[in-house]
Scaffold this motif. Structure first.
Motif, PDB file in Angstrom:
ATOM      1  N   TYR A 161      73.390  73.212 -58.116  1.00 43.43           N
ATOM      2  CA  TYR A 161      72.344  72.671 -57.237  1.00 43.43           C
ATOM      3  C   TYR A 161      71.126  73.597 -57.249  1.00 43.43           C
ATOM      4  CZ  TYR A 161      70.082  71.498 -52.752  1.00 43.43           C
ATOM      5  OH  TYR A 161      69.178  71.174 -51.773  1.00 43.43           O
ATOM      6  N   LYS A 169      73.007  67.597 -53.506  1.00 46.41           N
ATOM      7  CA  LYS A 169      72.956  67.819 -52.061  1.00 46.41           C
ATOM      8  C   LYS A 169      73.946  66.886 -51.369  1.00 46.41           C
ATOM      9  CE  LYS A 169      69.934  68.376 -48.108  1.00 46.41           C
ATOM     10  NZ  LYS A 169      71.140  68.603 -47.335  1.00 46.41           N
ATOM     11  N   GLN A 170      73.942  65.613 -51.767  1.00 46.70           N
ATOM     12  CA  GLN A 170      74.896  64.650 -51.188  1.00 46.70           C
ATOM     13  C   GLN A 170      76.333  65.066 -51.456  1.00 46.70           C
ATOM     14  OE1 GLN A 170      74.337  60.668 -52.555  1.00 46.70           O
ATOM     15  NE2 GLN A 170      72.493  60.325 -51.379  1.00 46.70           N
ATOM     16  N   ALA A 171      76.617  65.467 -52.697  1.00 49.23           N
ATOM     17  CA  ALA A 171      77.986  65.850 -53.063  1.00 49.23           C
ATOM     18  C   ALA A 171      78.429  67.075 -52.269  1.00 49.23           C
ATOM     19  CB  ALA A 171      78.066  66.122 -54.565  1.00 49.23           C
ATOM     20  N   ASP A 228      77.261  68.085 -49.346  1.00 46.97           N
ATOM     21  CA  ASP A 228      77.451  67.683 -47.944  1.00 46.97           C
ATOM     22  C   ASP A 228      78.819  67.028 -47.768  1.00 46.97           C
ATOM     23  OD1 ASP A 228      74.949  68.673 -47.368  1.00 46.97           O
ATOM     24  OD2 ASP A 228      73.971  66.707 -47.215  1.00 46.97           O
ATOM     25  N   LYS A 229      79.178  66.153 -48.708  1.00 53.47           N
ATOM     26  CA  LYS A 229      80.453  65.434 -48.648  1.00 53.47           C
ATOM     27  C   LYS A 229      81.627  66.413 -48.774  1.00 53.47           C
ATOM     28  CE  LYS A 229      83.238  61.923 -48.697  1.00 53.47           C
ATOM     29  NZ  LYS A 229      83.791  61.605 -47.401  1.00 53.47           N
ATOM     30  N   GLN A 251      76.428  57.729 -56.167  1.00 52.69           N
ATOM     31  CA  GLN A 251      77.069  58.874 -55.516  1.00 52.69           C
ATOM     32  C   GLN A 251      77.673  58.455 -54.183  1.00 52.69           C
ATOM     33  OE1 GLN A 251      77.571  61.934 -56.898  1.00 52.69           O
ATOM     34  NE2 GLN A 251      78.819  62.375 -55.114  1.00 52.69           N
ATOM     35  N   GLY A 252      76.991  57.576 -53.463  1.00 54.85           N
ATOM     36  CA  GLY A 252      77.543  57.076 -52.199  1.00 54.85           C
ATOM     37  C   GLY A 252      78.878  56.393 -52.423  1.00 54.85           C
ATOM     38  N   GLU A 287      71.745  57.701 -56.053  1.00 55.29           N
ATOM     39  CA  GLU A 287      72.158  57.747 -54.642  1.00 55.29           C
ATOM     40  C   GLU A 287      73.218  56.697 -54.347  1.00 55.29           C
ATOM     41  OE1 GLU A 287      69.191  57.649 -51.496  1.00 55.29           O
ATOM     42  OE2 GLU A 287      67.962  59.006 -52.683  1.00 55.29           O
ATOM     43  N   GLU A 336      68.991  65.745 -55.443  1.00 58.70           N
ATOM     44  CA  GLU A 336      69.398  64.821 -54.375  1.00 58.70           C
ATOM     45  C   GLU A 336      70.902  64.545 -54.455  1.00 58.70           C
ATOM     46  OE1 GLU A 336      66.936  61.342 -54.955  1.00 58.70           O
ATOM     47  OE2 GLU A 336      65.103  62.508 -54.691  1.00 58.70           O
ATOM     48  N   THR A 337      71.375  64.319 -55.672  1.00 60.10           N
ATOM     49  CA  THR A 337      72.776  63.987 -55.875  1.00 60.10           C
ATOM     50  C   THR A 337      73.688  65.155 -55.519  1.00 60.10           C
ATOM     51  OG1 THR A 337      72.113  62.480 -57.634  1.00 60.10           O
ATOM     52  CG2 THR A 337      74.424  63.086 -57.557  1.00 60.10           C
ATOM     53  N   ASN A 342      81.477  59.002 -53.351  1.00 61.06           N
ATOM     54  CA  ASN A 342      81.931  59.759 -52.181  1.00 61.06           C
ATOM     55  C   ASN A 342      83.056  59.020 -51.464  1.00 61.06           C
ATOM     56  OD1 ASN A 342      80.166  61.849 -52.649  1.00 61.06           O
ATOM     57  ND2 ASN A 342      78.669  61.177 -51.147  1.00 61.06           N
TER      58      ASN A 342
END
Length: 146
Positions: free
Chosen positions: A44, A22-24, A26-27, A80-81, A77, A19-20, A84
């Protein structure tokens, strides 16, 4: 039964990692910082592979694997948010911390005398070495970002 709890905890760690990352990723794509994403994408993918391996182990023991990462995933999450918003270096540091925590969990699992030989072998030959390689990659990325 002890095996299941240990493997399930490791699975939740890996789900949180996917999950982390994927977020990173995407960012990084949003920021067009594709240099890092080419290094992070294999990590990943390795975490996704670890999820599959651990799920298979749990199924072999006749149980249903966890679907979510639980409280750890929620915390990651949020962290990481925040990372970001604070920038690339902080985001990489969060990923590195997660990898170090994951490696510690694998090392702790290996100390469990009740751990079956097949899961022990999976951790020793595949999962822990991958985690250690991820830490080295993130060390290099952090050095480059300094």
């Amino acid at each position: 039964m002890h095996n299941i709890e240990t493997i399930d905890k490791l699975l939740k760690d890996e789900l949180a990692a996917t999950e982390t990352y994927k977020q990173a990723l995407d960012k990084l794509r949003e920021d067009a910082a594709l240099g890092e994403s080419e290094y992070l994408m294999p990590i990943y993918e390795a975490h996704k592979d670890a999820v599959s391996s651990l799920q298979a182990q749990i199924r072999q023991l006749g149980k249903t694997p966890s679907e979510g990462s639980g409280a750890w995933g929620t915390w990651v999450e949020i962290l990481q948010g925040g990372a970001n918003m604070l920038g690339k270096k902080v985001a990489l540091k969060v990923l590195q911390e997660g990898e170090k925590n994951g490696a510690e969990d694998y090392e702790k699992a290996l100390k469990d005398t009740e751990l079956s030989s097949n899961i022990r072998s999976l951790i020793e030959t595949k999962l822990l070495p991958a985690q250690q390689a991820h830490i080295r990659t993130l060390d290099r990325l952090l050095d480059a970002a300094a």
